[in-house]
Design a protein around this motif. Structure first.
Motif, PDB file in Angstrom:
ATOM      1  N   GLY A  60     -26.136  70.640  26.135  1.00 18.10           N
ATOM      2  CA  GLY A  60     -25.388  69.393  26.033  1.00 18.10           C
ATOM      3  C   GLY A  60     -24.623  69.318  24.740  1.00 18.10           C
ATOM      4  O   GLY A  60     -24.709  70.198  23.885  1.00 18.10           O
ATOM      5  N   ARG A  94     -24.326  64.185  26.071  1.00 22.24           N
ATOM      6  CA  ARG A  94     -23.652  64.504  27.325  1.00 22.24           C
ATOM      7  C   ARG A  94     -24.136  65.858  27.796  1.00 22.24           C
ATOM      8  O   ARG A  94     -24.091  66.841  27.049  1.00 22.24           O
ATOM      9  CB  ARG A  94     -22.131  64.513  27.142  1.00 22.24           C
ATOM     10  CG  ARG A  94     -21.348  64.690  28.442  1.00 22.24           C
ATOM     11  CD  ARG A  94     -19.881  64.372  28.207  1.00 22.24           C
ATOM     12  NE  ARG A  94     -19.287  65.239  27.212  1.00 22.24           N
ATOM     13  CZ  ARG A  94     -18.598  66.345  27.521  1.00 22.24           C
ATOM     14  NH1 ARG A  94     -18.432  66.688  28.788  1.00 22.24           N
ATOM     15  NH2 ARG A  94     -18.069  67.086  26.564  1.00 22.24           N
ATOM     16  N   LEU A 142     -23.893  69.268  29.684  1.00 25.53           N
ATOM     17  CA  LEU A 142     -22.803  70.150  30.080  1.00 25.53           C
ATOM     18  C   LEU A 142     -23.197  71.097  31.199  1.00 25.53           C
ATOM     19  O   LEU A 142     -22.491  71.212  32.204  1.00 25.53           O
ATOM     20  CB  LEU A 142     -22.307  70.951  28.869  1.00 25.53           C
ATOM     21  CG  LEU A 142     -21.624  70.160  27.762  1.00 25.53           C
ATOM     22  CD1 LEU A 142     -21.196  71.087  26.648  1.00 25.53           C
ATOM     23  CD2 LEU A 142     -20.437  69.381  28.300  1.00 25.53           C
ATOM     24  N   SER A 143     -24.310  71.779  31.042  1.00 25.37           N
ATOM     25  CA  SER A 143     -24.688  72.775  32.036  1.00 25.37           C
ATOM     26  C   SER A 143     -26.197  72.891  32.098  1.00 25.37           C
ATOM     27  O   SER A 143     -26.905  72.582  31.135  1.00 25.37           O
ATOM     28  CB  SER A 143     -24.071  74.144  31.716  1.00 25.37           C
ATOM     29  OG  SER A 143     -24.616  74.657  30.507  1.00 25.37           O
ATOM     30  N   ASP A 148     -22.704  73.193  36.824  1.00 30.27           N
ATOM     31  CA  ASP A 148     -21.772  72.406  36.015  1.00 30.27           C
ATOM     32  C   ASP A 148     -22.281  70.964  35.983  1.00 30.27           C
ATOM     33  O   ASP A 148     -21.879  70.118  36.781  1.00 30.27           O
ATOM     34  CB  ASP A 148     -20.369  72.481  36.605  1.00 30.27           C
ATOM     35  CG  ASP A 148     -19.346  71.778  35.739  1.00 30.27           C
ATOM     36  OD1 ASP A 148     -19.727  71.281  34.661  1.00 30.27           O
ATOM     37  OD2 ASP A 148     -18.167  71.718  36.139  1.00 30.27           O
ATOM     38  N   SER A 173     -21.748  68.689  33.878  1.00 31.96           N
ATOM     39  CA  SER A 173     -20.842  67.658  33.367  1.00 31.96           C
ATOM     40  C   SER A 173     -20.376  66.726  34.474  1.00 31.96           C
ATOM     41  O   SER A 173     -19.929  65.617  34.204  1.00 31.96           O
ATOM     42  CB  SER A 173     -19.644  68.318  32.679  1.00 31.96           C
ATOM     43  OG  SER A 173     -18.934  69.138  33.605  1.00 31.96           O
TER      44      SER A 173
END
Length: 460
Positions: A43, A51, A53-54, A67, A69
């Motif tokens: 993140g 956040r 991300l993966s 993915d 996100s």
């Protein structure tokens, strides 16, 4: 520390990138058919206010790169994260559990944290526990893999490059784990990459589709998860917990205490951390001149002064301590911390922990009531041990209690009376020391001819 060679994985590992909801559902269906899955979360930053991300999920022959996100894919993954029947092997799962709970309302179940497992192993060996990185565990339990693939450099590189190569159009990659050169791809939909590639490290490009499609970043993502299950099996043998229930229980306790850490913080704005604000901090690491903490927030806590560090002598990595804010660093990423109520703290050498002194009013109030239980609590606080009167007494012997019963007027006479000013009279079973035999003795089986002759020289 015992080092061993463990069974690794197959020579070729398939890496699948998942960037759509339909593909994610198919991949989740594949993961649900297995009893154990290795996971890794990335993140910017990873945590309650960060956040995601993966997410990388590893099976014995396949690695899925999601993915995350895209919120739909992350919510679809919650089916696996909240499933109690699937064992999730994660390294350092606190921030990931906090993000999943606060963003998607799901609780991670049946998590085996290899970082907490190694700390538990150190505790059982009477060593100082610490939060070890993944590269250290791979070096300890998989030395051949560590030397062959240079795990420490592969997992810690962050050298940006001004120009990044364009991402290929492939969706499936085959990761070569051999020393031999990778075979030539037969079509554009399949790409083979070598783990010993010498190409330069590309930059981190925002967006998963461009970031994770680069070969070296795919190798980094694969190496973060493919070794976790092998490390878990080695740790289970050393700990003596083949089922993993002890580590799963320890992980659940650690995540529960971390999820509620500083729940009053409503945003990632550092301006809400005013001087003197009471917060809780989890110690991550400690060195000779500094200690670092997690706050369940993007900022990190730090203690640098020697006077402040001595108040954390009883706090081990992974423990949560009550602290106060003393300021922010110039970069705005670290919070200067101090132990709460540090002026009234002292280190108790008996109990090996930092304790708080009572106030003057409490001490005077307890001193004015010497017979009250508060006086005993004050004595225990100052002396560090229980008073003599507070020690639990052993139950009296029933035979003695019968002799001391008030219905009995006097004790029974002794069966063996002693003569005043002389040795006791001889009796059967008496130990008699032999003269001139250097402490040798015999047991009297018959009384002597003369009753008062007790020199041991009688013949009988």
């Amino acid at each position: 520390m015992i080092r061993r060679r463990s069974m690794l994985f197959s020579a070729r590992l398939s890496i699948r990138q998942i960037d759509s909801v339909s593909e994610c559902r198919d991949a989740v269906g594949v993961l649900e058919r297995h009893s154990a899955v290795a996971l890794h979360f990335e993140g910017a930053p990873l945590g309650r206010f960060g956040r995601l991300l993966s997410v990388q999920a590893a099976l014995p022959s396949t690695v899925f790169v999601f993915d995350a996100s895209k919120g739909e894919i992350a919510r679809c993954l919650c089916r696996v994260l909240s499933n109690r029947e699937i064992l999730k092997v994660v390294h350092d799962s606190r921030d990931a559990a906090s993000h999943v709970l606060h963003h998607y309302g799901a609780t991670m179940q049946s998590v085996y944290d290899t970082q907490l497992a190694y700390a538990l192993l150190l505790e059982r060996r009477n060593l100082i526990p610490y939060l070890a990185p993944l590269s250290e565990l791979v070096k300890l339990y998989l030395p051949a893999v560590f030397i062959k693939h240079r795990i420490d450099r592969l997992l810690s590189f962050a050298s940006p490059s001004p120009i990044a190569p364009p991402p290929p159009s492939a969706d499936t990659h085959h990761f070569s784990l051999d020393d031999s050169p990778a075979p030539t791809p037969t079509s554009t939909s399949t790409t083979t990459i070598s783990s010993s590639s010498n190409e330069s490290h590309p930059a981190h490009i925002p967006g998963m589709s461009c970031h994770m499609a680069q070969p070296l970043l795919l190798a980094q993502a694969a190496h973060r998860v493919i070794h976790l299950q092998a490390v878990m099996r080695a740790l289970a043998i050393d700990i003596g917990d083949p089922t993993g229930d002890a580590v799963v229980h320890r992980t659940a306790q650690a995540c529960a205490s971390y999820l509620g850490l500083n729940g009053d913080l409503r945003s990632a704005d550092p301006r809400q951390l005013q001087y003197g604000k009471h917060i809780d901090a989890m110690m991550v690491s400690r060195h000779s001149g500094a200690a670092f903490f997690r706050l369940n927030a993007p900022m990190r806590g730090v203690v640098t002064s020697d006077d402040s560090l001595r108040h954390f002598d009883d706090v081990m990595p992974g423990d949560v301590a009550a602290c106060e804010v003393r300021g922010l660093t110039s970069c705005g990423q670290f919070v200067q911390l101090e132990r709460r109520n540090a002026a009234n703290l002292f280190y108790d050498l008996r109990q090996q922990k930092v304790r708080e002194l009572p106030s003057l009013e409490e001490a005077q109030q307890r001193r004015s009531q010497p017979d009250d239980s508060s006086h005993r609590e004050l004595s225990q606080l100052l002396l560090g041990r229980k008073m003599m009167g507070d020690r639990p007494q052993t139950p009296p012997n029933p035979k003695v209690r019968k002799l001391l019963h008030p219905a009995i007027e006097k004790l029974p006479k002794q069966t063996r009376e002693k003569r005043s000013g002389s040795a006791p009279q001889p009796y059967l079973g008496q130990r008699v020391y032999k003269a001139g035999k250097r402490g040798a003795f015999k047991i009297r089986t018959r009384l002597p001819r003369k009753t008062h002759d007790d020199d041991g020289r009688n013949k009988f």
